[in-house]
Design a protein around this motif. Structure first.
Motif, PDB file in Angstrom:
ATOM      1  N   ARG A 122       0.952  -4.191  11.279  1.00 14.43           N
ATOM      2  CA  ARG A 122       1.593  -3.502  10.150  1.00 14.43           C
ATOM      3  C   ARG A 122       1.282  -2.024  10.264  1.00 14.43           C
ATOM      4  O   ARG A 122       0.215  -1.649  10.729  1.00 14.43           O
ATOM      5  N   PHE A 123       2.230  -1.217   9.839  1.00 18.27           N
ATOM      6  CA  PHE A 123       2.129   0.224   9.968  1.00 18.27           C
ATOM      7  C   PHE A 123       2.401   0.872   8.612  1.00 18.27           C
ATOM      8  O   PHE A 123       3.467   0.661   8.028  1.00 18.27           O
ATOM      9  N   ASP A 124       1.453   1.644   8.119  1.00 20.83           N
ATOM     10  CA  ASP A 124       1.612   2.338   6.849  1.00 20.83           C
ATOM     11  C   ASP A 124       2.824   3.261   6.929  1.00 20.83           C
ATOM     12  O   ASP A 124       3.066   3.896   7.956  1.00 20.83           O
ATOM     13  N   ASN A 125       3.580   3.321   5.837  1.00 19.45           N
ATOM     14  CA  ASN A 125       4.759   4.186   5.805  1.00 19.45           C
ATOM     15  C   ASN A 125       4.757   5.087   4.578  1.00 19.45           C
ATOM     16  O   ASN A 125       5.795   5.382   4.011  1.00 19.45           O
ATOM     17  N   GLY A 126       3.571   5.455   4.112  1.00 19.94           N
ATOM     18  CA  GLY A 126       3.463   6.418   3.022  1.00 19.94           C
ATOM     19  C   GLY A 126       3.346   5.769   1.654  1.00 19.94           C
ATOM     20  O   GLY A 126       3.693   4.607   1.456  1.00 19.94           O
ATOM     21  N   THR A 127       2.860   6.541   0.716  1.00 16.38           N
ATOM     22  CA  THR A 127       2.656   6.101  -0.657  1.00 16.38           C
ATOM     23  C   THR A 127       3.970   5.633  -1.271  1.00 16.38           C
ATOM     24  O   THR A 127       4.991   6.299  -1.143  1.00 16.38           O
ATOM     25  N   GLY A 128       3.935   4.478  -1.928  1.00 18.20           N
ATOM     26  CA  GLY A 128       5.111   3.951  -2.606  1.00 18.20           C
ATOM     27  C   GLY A 128       6.042   3.126  -1.730  1.00 18.20           C
ATOM     28  O   GLY A 128       7.047   2.614  -2.213  1.00 18.20           O
ATOM     29  N   ASN A 129       5.722   3.010  -0.434  1.00 20.76           N
ATOM     30  CA  ASN A 129       6.561   2.248   0.487  1.00 20.76           C
ATOM     31  C   ASN A 129       5.788   1.062   1.045  1.00 20.76           C
ATOM     32  O   ASN A 129       4.620   1.200   1.430  1.00 20.76           O
ATOM     33  N   ILE A 130       6.432  -0.108   1.106  1.00 19.02           N
ATOM     34  CA  ILE A 130       5.783  -1.246   1.746  1.00 19.02           C
ATOM     35  C   ILE A 130       5.624  -0.937   3.235  1.00 19.02           C
ATOM     36  O   ILE A 130       6.348  -0.111   3.783  1.00 19.02           O
ATOM     37  N   PRO A 131       4.663  -1.573   3.889  1.00 21.31           N
ATOM     38  CA  PRO A 131       4.423  -1.262   5.304  1.00 21.31           C
ATOM     39  C   PRO A 131       5.582  -1.678   6.196  1.00 21.31           C
ATOM     40  O   PRO A 131       6.344  -2.591   5.877  1.00 21.31           O
ATOM     41  N   GLN A 132       5.685  -1.001   7.324  1.00 17.68           N
ATOM     42  CA  GLN A 132       6.565  -1.444   8.383  1.00 17.68           C
ATOM     43  C   GLN A 132       5.827  -2.564   9.114  1.00 17.68           C
ATOM     44  O   GLN A 132       4.604  -2.573   9.149  1.00 17.68           O
ATOM     45  N   LEU A 133       6.568  -3.525   9.677  1.00 14.43           N
ATOM     46  CA  LEU A 133       5.937  -4.690  10.284  1.00 14.43           C
ATOM     47  C   LEU A 133       6.482  -4.984  11.666  1.00 14.43           C
ATOM     48  O   LEU A 133       7.663  -4.735  11.952  1.00 14.43           O
ATOM     49  N   ALA A 147      11.409   1.920   2.405  1.00 15.30           N
ATOM     50  CA  ALA A 147      11.389   2.862   1.286  1.00 15.30           C
ATOM     51  C   ALA A 147      11.286   2.051  -0.002  1.00 15.30           C
ATOM     52  O   ALA A 147      12.140   1.207  -0.276  1.00 15.30           O
ATOM     53  N   GLY A 148      10.214   2.272  -0.762  1.00 13.96           N
ATOM     54  CA  GLY A 148       9.995   1.527  -1.998  1.00 13.96           C
ATOM     55  C   GLY A 148       9.341   0.188  -1.724  1.00 13.96           C
ATOM     56  O   GLY A 148       8.739  -0.041  -0.680  1.00 13.96           O
ATOM     57  N   GLY A 149       9.441  -0.714  -2.701  1.00 11.23           N
ATOM     58  CA  GLY A 149       8.962  -2.074  -2.529  1.00 11.23           C
ATOM     59  C   GLY A 149       7.538  -2.348  -2.949  1.00 11.23           C
ATOM     60  O   GLY A 149       7.083  -3.479  -2.875  1.00 11.23           O
ATOM     61  N   VAL A 150       6.805  -1.329  -3.388  1.00 14.62           N
ATOM     62  CA  VAL A 150       5.415  -1.536  -3.809  1.00 14.62           C
ATOM     63  C   VAL A 150       5.403  -2.086  -5.230  1.00 14.62           C
ATOM     64  O   VAL A 150       6.085  -1.564  -6.116  1.00 14.62           O
TER      65      VAL A 150
END
Length: 76
Positions: free
Chosen positions: A8-19, A45-48
């Motif tokens: 999993r890869f962090d994609n910034g605050t407020g976004n679910i991770p990339q997988l 983008a989003g999803g948190v």
């Protein structure tokens, strides 16, 4: 098809991770996605989930919009 997380890869605050997911065939061995070996979830983008406690009486549903691109990798 089921998937298990390989990375999993962090994609910034407020976004679910990339997988990066490993795909496992569970149904018929034919069809459009039957040879899929990996799935990438990119450009999230989003999803948190909302912060704080849950109160189903006050708010029984929480909508959390998100967008992502999905890339399916397969064998020939």
């Amino acid at each position: 098809m089921t998937g298990s997380v390989l990375n999993r890869f962090d994609n910034g605050t407020g976004n679910i991770p990339q997988l990066l997911l490993r795909a496992q065939q569970t149904g018929k061995s034919e069809g459009l996605l039957s040879k899929t070996t990996s799935v990438l979830r990119l450009n999230t983008a989003g999803g948190v989930a909302p912060a704080g406690t849950c109160n189903p009486a006050a708010q029984p549903t929480a909508r959390v919009p998100y967008t992502a691109d999905y890339l399916f990798l397969a064998t020939k």
